[in-house]
Design a protein around this motif. Structure first.
Motif, PDB file in Angstrom:
ATOM      1  N   LYS A  22       0.858  -1.185   0.000  1.00 23.10           N
ATOM      2  CA  LYS A  22       0.000   0.000   0.000  1.00 23.10           C
ATOM      3  C   LYS A  22       0.888   1.226   0.000  1.00 23.10           C
ATOM      4  CE  LYS A  22      -3.876   2.300   2.101  1.00 23.10           C
ATOM      5  NZ  LYS A  22      -4.939   2.274   3.099  1.00 23.10           N
ATOM      6  N   CYS A  23       0.670   2.078  -0.988  1.00 22.71           N
ATOM      7  CA  CYS A  23       1.484   3.285  -1.128  1.00 22.71           C
ATOM      8  C   CYS A  23       1.114   4.268  -0.022  1.00 22.71           C
ATOM      9  CB  CYS A  23       1.239   3.907  -2.503  1.00 22.71           C
ATOM     10  SG  CYS A  23       2.158   5.437  -2.758  1.00 22.71           S
ATOM     11  N   ASN A  24       2.133   4.700   0.730  1.00 21.14           N
ATOM     12  CA  ASN A  24       1.881   5.644   1.813  1.00 21.14           C
ATOM     13  C   ASN A  24       1.732   7.071   1.290  1.00 21.14           C
ATOM     14  OD1 ASN A  24       2.024   3.675   3.890  1.00 21.14           O
ATOM     15  ND2 ASN A  24       4.250   3.651   3.641  1.00 21.14           N
ATOM     16  N   LYS A  25       1.995   7.273   0.002  1.00 23.29           N
ATOM     17  CA  LYS A  25       1.891   8.611  -0.582  1.00 23.29           C
ATOM     18  C   LYS A  25       0.513   8.826  -1.224  1.00 23.29           C
ATOM     19  CE  LYS A  25       4.320  11.618  -3.836  1.00 23.29           C
ATOM     20  NZ  LYS A  25       5.358  11.664  -4.872  1.00 23.29           N
ATOM     21  N   CYS A  26       0.041   7.837  -2.027  1.00 29.33           N
ATOM     22  CA  CYS A  26      -1.220   8.046  -2.750  1.00 29.33           C
ATOM     23  C   CYS A  26      -2.308   7.035  -2.381  1.00 29.33           C
ATOM     24  CB  CYS A  26      -0.981   8.029  -4.255  1.00 29.33           C
ATOM     25  SG  CYS A  26      -0.674   6.387  -4.946  1.00 29.33           S
ATOM     26  N   GLY A  27      -1.975   6.003  -1.572  1.00 30.77           N
ATOM     27  CA  GLY A  27      -2.975   5.039  -1.130  1.00 30.77           C
ATOM     28  C   GLY A  27      -3.215   3.898  -2.104  1.00 30.77           C
ATOM     29  N   ASN A  28      -2.547   3.893  -3.239  1.00 29.45           N
ATOM     30  CA  ASN A  28      -2.704   2.830  -4.233  1.00 29.45           C
ATOM     31  C   ASN A  28      -2.278   1.486  -3.644  1.00 29.45           C
ATOM     32  OD1 ASN A  28      -3.135   1.672  -6.820  1.00 29.45           O
ATOM     33  ND2 ASN A  28      -0.937   1.835  -7.249  1.00 29.45           N
ATOM     34  N   ILE A  29      -3.028   0.432  -3.963  1.00 31.98           N
ATOM     35  CA  ILE A  29      -2.674  -0.914  -3.519  1.00 31.98           C
ATOM     36  C   ILE A  29      -2.072  -1.663  -4.692  1.00 31.98           C
ATOM     37  CG2 ILE A  29      -3.545  -3.099  -2.640  1.00 31.98           C
ATOM     38  CD1 ILE A  29      -5.618  -1.530  -1.066  1.00 31.98           C
ATOM     39  N   VAL A  30      -0.911  -2.268  -4.454  1.00 25.45           N
ATOM     40  CA  VAL A  30      -0.170  -2.964  -5.499  1.00 25.45           C
ATOM     41  C   VAL A  30      -0.125  -4.447  -5.164  1.00 25.45           C
ATOM     42  CG1 VAL A  30       2.006  -3.092  -6.741  1.00 25.45           C
ATOM     43  CG2 VAL A  30       1.285  -0.926  -5.738  1.00 25.45           C
ATOM     44  N   PHE A  31      -0.630  -5.270  -6.065  1.00 29.62           N
ATOM     45  CA  PHE A  31      -0.619  -6.712  -5.849  1.00 29.62           C
ATOM     46  C   PHE A  31      -0.160  -7.422  -7.102  1.00 29.62           C
ATOM     47  CE2 PHE A  31      -2.464 -10.950  -5.916  1.00 29.62           C
ATOM     48  CZ  PHE A  31      -2.029 -11.426  -4.707  1.00 29.62           C
ATOM     49  N   PRO A  32       0.773  -8.371  -7.006  1.00 24.87           N
ATOM     50  CA  PRO A  32       1.454  -8.782  -5.793  1.00 24.87           C
ATOM     51  C   PRO A  32       2.377  -7.681  -5.275  1.00 24.87           C
ATOM     52  CG  PRO A  32       2.397  -9.890  -7.701  1.00 24.87           C
ATOM     53  CD  PRO A  32       1.207  -9.128  -8.184  1.00 24.87           C
ATOM     54  N   TYR A  33       2.823  -7.836  -4.025  1.00 22.52           N
ATOM     55  CA  TYR A  33       3.644  -6.816  -3.388  1.00 22.52           C
ATOM     56  C   TYR A  33       4.870  -6.486  -4.223  1.00 22.52           C
ATOM     57  CZ  TYR A  33       6.939  -4.630  -0.243  1.00 22.52           C
ATOM     58  OH  TYR A  33       7.841  -3.769   0.302  1.00 22.52           O
ATOM     59  N   GLN A  34       5.152  -5.228  -4.342  1.00 21.65           N
ATOM     60  CA  GLN A  34       6.400  -4.757  -4.932  1.00 21.65           C
ATOM     61  C   GLN A  34       6.822  -3.513  -4.181  1.00 21.65           C
ATOM     62  OE1 GLN A  34       5.278  -4.306  -9.037  1.00 21.65           O
ATOM     63  NE2 GLN A  34       4.508  -2.262  -8.728  1.00 21.65           N
ATOM     64  N   GLU A  35       8.069  -3.133  -4.337  1.00 19.67           N
ATOM     65  CA  GLU A  35       8.615  -2.081  -3.492  1.00 19.67           C
ATOM     66  C   GLU A  35       8.418  -0.685  -4.039  1.00 19.67           C
ATOM     67  OE1 GLU A  35      12.617  -3.267  -2.677  1.00 19.67           O
ATOM     68  OE2 GLU A  35      11.966  -4.820  -1.280  1.00 19.67           O
ATOM     69  N   PHE A  36       7.650  -0.538  -5.088  1.00 16.72           N
ATOM     70  CA  PHE A  36       7.337   0.804  -5.572  1.00 16.72           C
ATOM     71  C   PHE A  36       5.890   0.847  -6.056  1.00 16.72           C
ATOM     72  CE2 PHE A  36       7.206   0.266 -10.159  1.00 16.72           C
ATOM     73  CZ  PHE A  36       7.844  -0.946 -10.314  1.00 16.72           C
ATOM     74  N   CYS A  37       5.331   2.067  -6.067  1.00 18.45           N
ATOM     75  CA  CYS A  37       3.948   2.266  -6.470  1.00 18.45           C
ATOM     76  C   CYS A  37       3.887   2.409  -7.994  1.00 18.45           C
ATOM     77  CB  CYS A  37       3.403   3.530  -5.804  1.00 18.45           C
ATOM     78  SG  CYS A  37       1.737   3.958  -6.334  1.00 18.45           S
ATOM     79  N   ASN A  38       3.015   1.612  -8.621  1.00 20.16           N
ATOM     80  CA  ASN A  38       2.919   1.698 -10.080  1.00 20.16           C
ATOM     81  C   ASN A  38       2.038   2.856 -10.537  1.00 20.16           C
ATOM     82  OD1 ASN A  38       0.439   0.680  -9.423  1.00 20.16           O
ATOM     83  ND2 ASN A  38       0.717  -1.286 -10.419  1.00 20.16           N
ATOM     84  N   LYS A  39       1.526   3.628  -9.579  1.00 20.02           N
ATOM     85  CA  LYS A  39       0.702   4.789  -9.925  1.00 20.02           C
ATOM     86  C   LYS A  39       1.507   6.085  -9.811  1.00 20.02           C
ATOM     87  CE  LYS A  39      -3.814   6.748  -8.751  1.00 20.02           C
ATOM     88  NZ  LYS A  39      -4.936   6.644  -7.799  1.00 20.02           N
ATOM     89  N   CYS A  40       2.151   6.296  -8.646  1.00 19.78           N
ATOM     90  CA  CYS A  40       2.886   7.563  -8.447  1.00 19.78           C
ATOM     91  C   CYS A  40       4.397   7.362  -8.394  1.00 19.78           C
ATOM     92  CB  CYS A  40       2.401   8.260  -7.178  1.00 19.78           C
ATOM     93  SG  CYS A  40       2.963   7.497  -5.643  1.00 19.78           S
ATOM     94  N   LYS A  41       4.882   6.106  -8.533  1.00 15.34           N
ATOM     95  CA  LYS A  41       6.308   5.744  -8.577  1.00 15.34           C
ATOM     96  C   LYS A  41       7.028   5.949  -7.246  1.00 15.34           C
ATOM     97  CE  LYS A  41       5.510   5.110 -12.938  1.00 15.34           C
ATOM     98  NZ  LYS A  41       4.776   3.914 -13.233  1.00 15.34           N
ATOM     99  N   SER A  42       6.294   6.104  -6.147  1.00 14.63           N
ATOM    100  CA  SER A  42       6.905   6.262  -4.835  1.00 14.63           C
ATOM    101  C   SER A  42       7.473   4.926  -4.354  1.00 14.63           C
ATOM    102  CB  SER A  42       5.856   6.755  -3.837  1.00 14.63           C
ATOM    103  OG  SER A  42       6.375   6.692  -2.519  1.00 14.63           O
ATOM    104  N   PHE A  43       8.544   4.974  -3.567  1.00 13.30           N
ATOM    105  CA  PHE A  43       9.109   3.786  -2.933  1.00 13.30           C
ATOM    106  C   PHE A  43       8.670   3.686  -1.473  1.00 13.30           C
ATOM    107  CE2 PHE A  43      11.718   4.047  -6.655  1.00 13.30           C
ATOM    108  CZ  PHE A  43      12.018   2.724  -6.941  1.00 13.30           C
ATOM    109  N   ASN A  44       7.754   4.547  -1.056  1.00 15.94           N
ATOM    110  CA  ASN A  44       7.236   4.557   0.309  1.00 15.94           C
ATOM    111  C   ASN A  44       6.024   3.617   0.382  1.00 15.94           C
ATOM    112  OD1 ASN A  44       6.545   5.114   2.903  1.00 15.94           O
ATOM    113  ND2 ASN A  44       6.112   7.288   2.580  1.00 15.94           N
ATOM    114  N   ILE A  45       6.319   2.313   0.500  1.00 15.49           N
ATOM    115  CA  ILE A  45       5.292   1.277   0.427  1.00 15.49           C
ATOM    116  C   ILE A  45       5.277   0.466   1.726  1.00 15.49           C
ATOM    117  CG2 ILE A  45       4.571  -0.827  -0.808  1.00 15.49           C
ATOM    118  CD1 ILE A  45       4.380   1.569  -2.592  1.00 15.49           C
ATOM    119  N   SER A  46       4.086   0.145   2.208  1.00 21.72           N
ATOM    120  CA  SER A  46       3.939  -0.723   3.374  1.00 21.72           C
ATOM    121  C   SER A  46       3.287  -2.028   2.934  1.00 21.72           C
ATOM    122  CB  SER A  46       3.030  -0.066   4.419  1.00 21.72           C
ATOM    123  OG  SER A  46       3.608   1.119   4.886  1.00 21.72           O
TER     124      SER A  46
END
Ligand SMILES: [Zn+2]
Length: 131
Positions: A22-46
Protein backbone atom coordinates in the motif's frame (compact mmCIF):
# COMPACT_ATOMS: atom_id res chain seq x y z
CA UNK A 1 6.73 -32.00 -10.74
CA UNK A 2 9.62 -31.01 -8.49
CA UNK A 3 8.88 -29.16 -5.24
CA UNK A 4 11.80 -27.24 -3.69
CA UNK A 5 11.36 -26.59 0.07
CA UNK A 6 13.78 -23.60 0.20
CA UNK A 7 11.84 -21.94 -2.62
CA UNK A 8 8.54 -22.57 -0.79
CA UNK A 9 10.02 -21.07 2.38
CA UNK A 10 11.20 -17.96 0.58
CA UNK A 11 7.77 -17.47 -0.98
CA UNK A 12 5.71 -18.35 2.11
CA UNK A 13 4.16 -14.89 2.39
CA UNK A 14 2.71 -14.99 -1.10
CA UNK A 15 1.91 -18.71 -1.21
CA UNK A 16 -0.24 -18.87 1.91
CA UNK A 17 -1.48 -15.29 2.38
CA UNK A 18 -2.37 -12.46 0.05
CA UNK A 19 0.25 -9.80 0.71
CA UNK A 20 0.03 -6.50 -1.16
CA UNK A 21 1.80 -3.18 -1.01
CA UNK A 22 0.00 0.00 0.00
CA UNK A 23 1.48 3.28 -1.13
CA UNK A 24 1.88 5.64 1.81
CA UNK A 25 1.89 8.61 -0.58
CA UNK A 26 -1.22 8.05 -2.75
CA UNK A 27 -2.97 5.04 -1.13
CA UNK A 28 -2.70 2.83 -4.23
CA UNK A 29 -2.67 -0.91 -3.52
CA UNK A 30 -0.17 -2.96 -5.50
CA UNK A 31 -0.62 -6.71 -5.85
CA UNK A 32 1.45 -8.78 -5.79
CA UNK A 33 3.64 -6.82 -3.39
CA UNK A 34 6.40 -4.76 -4.93
CA UNK A 35 8.61 -2.08 -3.49
CA UNK A 36 7.34 0.80 -5.57
CA UNK A 37 3.95 2.27 -6.47
CA UNK A 38 2.92 1.70 -10.08
CA UNK A 39 0.70 4.79 -9.93
CA UNK A 40 2.89 7.56 -8.45
CA UNK A 41 6.31 5.74 -8.58
CA UNK A 42 6.91 6.26 -4.84
CA UNK A 43 9.11 3.79 -2.93
CA UNK A 44 7.24 4.56 0.31
CA UNK A 45 5.29 1.28 0.43
CA UNK A 46 3.94 -0.72 3.37
CA UNK A 47 3.07 -4.42 3.31
CA UNK A 48 -0.59 -5.15 4.00
CA UNK A 49 -2.48 -8.44 4.26
CA UNK A 50 -5.52 -8.55 1.99
CA UNK A 51 -8.80 -9.88 3.37
CA UNK A 52 -9.00 -12.75 0.86
CA UNK A 53 -12.66 -11.95 0.28
CA UNK A 54 -14.07 -10.82 -3.02
CA UNK A 55 -16.64 -11.15 -5.77
CA UNK A 56 -16.56 -13.61 -8.66
CA UNK A 57 -16.83 -11.56 -11.85
CA UNK A 58 -16.50 -14.43 -14.31
CA UNK A 59 -14.99 -17.89 -14.62
CA UNK A 60 -13.89 -20.49 -17.10
CA UNK A 61 -13.43 -24.22 -17.00
CA UNK A 62 -10.87 -26.48 -18.69
CA UNK A 63 -11.57 -30.15 -19.19
CA UNK A 64 -8.07 -31.05 -20.29
CA UNK A 65 -4.82 -31.02 -18.37
CA UNK A 66 -1.28 -32.09 -19.10
CA UNK A 67 -0.35 -35.78 -18.97
CA UNK A 68 -0.20 -37.05 -15.40
CA UNK A 69 -2.68 -34.50 -14.10
CA UNK A 70 -5.87 -35.90 -15.65
CA UNK A 71 -7.35 -36.54 -12.18
CA UNK A 72 -7.34 -32.82 -11.44
CA UNK A 73 -9.79 -31.94 -14.21
CA UNK A 74 -11.99 -30.09 -14.68
CA UNK A 75 -10.03 -26.98 -13.70
CA UNK A 76 -12.07 -23.93 -12.69
CA UNK A 77 -10.45 -20.51 -12.88
CA UNK A 78 -12.14 -17.36 -11.63
CA UNK A 79 -11.78 -13.68 -12.45
CA UNK A 80 -12.19 -12.17 -8.99
CA UNK A 81 -12.47 -8.61 -7.71
CA UNK A 82 -11.10 -8.56 -4.18
CA UNK A 83 -12.77 -6.28 -1.63
CA UNK A 84 -9.67 -4.06 -1.72
CA UNK A 85 -10.41 -3.32 -5.40
CA UNK A 86 -7.76 -5.56 -6.94
CA UNK A 87 -8.80 -7.83 -9.80
CA UNK A 88 -7.04 -11.20 -10.05
CA UNK A 89 -7.28 -14.49 -11.90
CA UNK A 90 -7.12 -17.43 -9.51
CA UNK A 91 -8.03 -21.12 -9.33
CA UNK A 92 -11.39 -22.04 -7.80
CA UNK A 93 -11.87 -25.05 -5.53
CA UNK A 94 -14.78 -27.03 -4.06
CA UNK A 95 -16.79 -26.08 -7.13
CA UNK A 96 -20.33 -27.21 -7.79
CA UNK A 97 -20.78 -25.79 -11.29
CA UNK A 98 -24.52 -25.26 -10.77
CA UNK A 99 -23.69 -22.77 -7.97
CA UNK A 100 -21.26 -20.66 -10.01
CA UNK A 101 -22.90 -17.30 -10.69
CA UNK A 102 -21.63 -13.85 -11.49
CA UNK A 103 -21.31 -11.68 -8.40
CA UNK A 104 -21.03 -14.69 -6.07
CA UNK A 105 -18.99 -14.03 -2.96
CA UNK A 106 -15.70 -15.92 -2.72
CA UNK A 107 -12.95 -16.30 -0.15
CA UNK A 108 -9.35 -17.46 -0.26
CA UNK A 109 -8.44 -20.81 1.20
CA UNK A 110 -5.24 -22.88 1.26
CA UNK A 111 -5.34 -26.03 -0.82
CA UNK A 112 -2.94 -28.56 -2.32
CA UNK A 113 -1.47 -27.31 -5.58
CA UNK A 114 0.86 -30.14 -6.54
CA UNK A 115 2.94 -32.96 -5.14
CA UNK A 116 6.44 -34.17 -5.92
CA UNK A 117 6.37 -37.90 -6.58
CA UNK A 118 10.16 -38.14 -6.19
CA UNK A 119 10.26 -37.08 -2.52
CA UNK A 120 6.63 -36.96 -1.35
CA UNK A 121 6.59 -33.20 -0.75
CA UNK A 122 3.32 -31.39 -1.28
CA UNK A 123 3.02 -27.75 -2.31
CA UNK A 124 0.08 -25.80 -0.97
CA UNK A 125 -1.24 -22.48 -2.16
CA UNK A 126 -4.24 -20.21 -2.37
CA UNK A 127 -7.43 -21.06 -4.21
CA UNK A 128 -10.84 -19.43 -3.91
CA UNK A 129 -14.14 -21.03 -2.92
CA UNK A 130 -17.72 -19.85 -2.90
CA UNK A 131 -19.06 -18.67 0.46
ZN1 LIG B 1 1.51 5.86 -4.96
Amino acid sequence: MKVFPPQLWRNKETLYTLIAGKCNKCGNIVFPYQEFCNKCKSFNISKIKLSGKGTLISWTVAYQNRPGFEKTTPIYVGYIKLDEGIEIVAPLTDVDESNLKENSRVEATVRKLKSDSTNGLIEYGIKFRLV
